[in-house]
Design a protein around this motif. Sequence first.
Motif, mmCIF file in Angstrom:
data_model
loop_
_atom_site.group_PDB
_atom_site.id
_atom_site.type_symbol
_atom_site.label_atom_id
_atom_site.label_comp_id
_atom_site.label_asym_id
_atom_site.label_seq_id
_atom_site.Cartn_x
_atom_site.Cartn_y
_atom_site.Cartn_z
ATOM 1 N N ARG A 1 0.800 -1.223 0.000
ATOM 2 C CA ARG A 1 0.000 0.000 0.000
ATOM 3 C C ARG A 1 0.837 1.279 0.000
ATOM 4 N NH1 ARG A 1 -5.321 -1.304 1.313
ATOM 5 N NH2 ARG A 1 -5.621 -3.365 2.225
ATOM 6 N N ARG A 2 2.015 1.246 0.608
ATOM 7 C CA ARG A 2 2.750 2.484 0.820
ATOM 8 C C ARG A 2 4.113 2.529 0.142
ATOM 9 N NH1 ARG A 2 -1.260 5.455 2.403
ATOM 10 N NH2 ARG A 2 0.327 7.039 2.805
ATOM 11 N N CYS A 3 4.575 1.466 -0.469
ATOM 12 C CA CYS A 3 5.905 1.432 -1.072
ATOM 13 C C CYS A 3 5.806 1.017 -2.531
ATOM 14 C CB CYS A 3 6.828 0.473 -0.310
ATOM 15 S SG CYS A 3 6.966 0.835 1.456
ATOM 16 N N GLY A 4 6.920 1.165 -3.237
ATOM 17 C CA GLY A 4 6.962 0.771 -4.638
ATOM 18 C C GLY A 4 7.756 -0.489 -4.872
ATOM 19 N N ALA A 5 8.158 -1.169 -3.809
ATOM 20 C CA ALA A 5 8.976 -2.367 -3.949
ATOM 21 C C ALA A 5 8.142 -3.538 -4.467
ATOM 22 C CB ALA A 5 9.611 -2.731 -2.617
#
Length: 400
Positions: free
Chosen positions: A127-131
């Motif tokens: 939800r919060r990262c692009g990994a």
Amino acid sequence: MTVAFPLPEASGIRRPTAPYLMRLIAPGDGAALEALVREDERAGSRPDHGVRLLERAALAPLLGRQTWVLVEKAGGQVLAVAELGAEYRPARFQPPVLPVRILRIHPAHRKQLPKLLAMWLRDHAARRCGAETVLYQGRDAHLRECLAAEGWAHSVAGLSHQPLPEPALGNLITTAGMSPRGRSHQWWTPTLDANERSAGPGWELACTIRPLNAESDLPGLRELLEARRRWLKARGLDLQGCEEGRFRASPRADGKQASPTGVWIALWRGGIVGAVAVAPSEGPVSSDQSRQRIGAALEITAMCTHPDFQQEEIARVLGWWAVDTAAEAGLRRVRTTATRTLADRWVGQDWCFVREPADGAPPGRQARVIERTALPVPALTTCVRLPRRPNRTVSAEDTR
């Protein structure tokens, strides 16, 4: 895998309140963290982290990581501590990875909380990262077994899992203090913008960087080098780089000269935990008629860090100090010859490969020459104690 957790009695409420709160660590958590560490160690747990959880959190803006605490809402007790690093790419064209660690778990909750934390890590990354991969790098055998049972795959670097939204997680954990999506990225550069927590007021700075005193600091430097040699020898690694002669103090290593030269040390609570030797390098001569020197840089000629402070990432702290110091001296680049392992790690911090060493790699050691652009690092002065410097105006070109 779907995991079922017992929820508190709803007492007629349709949507029960989540029993746990996940939030960023705060300066006032010292007593709660000490209690957690005492309980963990009393139960015989030997995690690979000491009691410096709060002190390490002060370096977060500099190293691009976040320390989170899991709190029981009913009693306000800290039950677990997790750390998220800055996203990076293991190789040039590989997808980004989010490194994570579970630093501490209350011994009374070591059965159920690993599964809950695994859910939160997958959900947070989705939800919060692009990994595209969550990589657990801890060495706790019990936690590794729990994560493996949850479908985390074993690899050379640790245990990995794809980010996965967990819709039911909201009934179990309330997450507070989230940064905007995409705040972390693979080319981590420390900043202190309005959306990022500074380590300023309230955070006690345990790390200091200053010039080496050739007389009073020599015993501590020798202890540092000896500790590093023991650590390398126990693992059958090359001892090169731990020679005392590589860290000879310069009489003018006081930060007052135009170009920094000499040996600087990193101290943690007064003990030497790292040393770095730097000197300006003019670089190779160009082929034009003016025979102008090109590639002027601040050269890191030697670096040594204490093996007991690996999780504080003293090498990265000294690396950012060199980047900031080079910019302060008007140099455009920072350059060093590093082992292949360290070079590969720093490439994820915007360092780039330059060439093989001119004299060839020493026996038993694969070396790389790497460099990066020098730039001011504002987070350095709020995370680390430094000698006073004259105020310097930061131009737009400096921050590019």
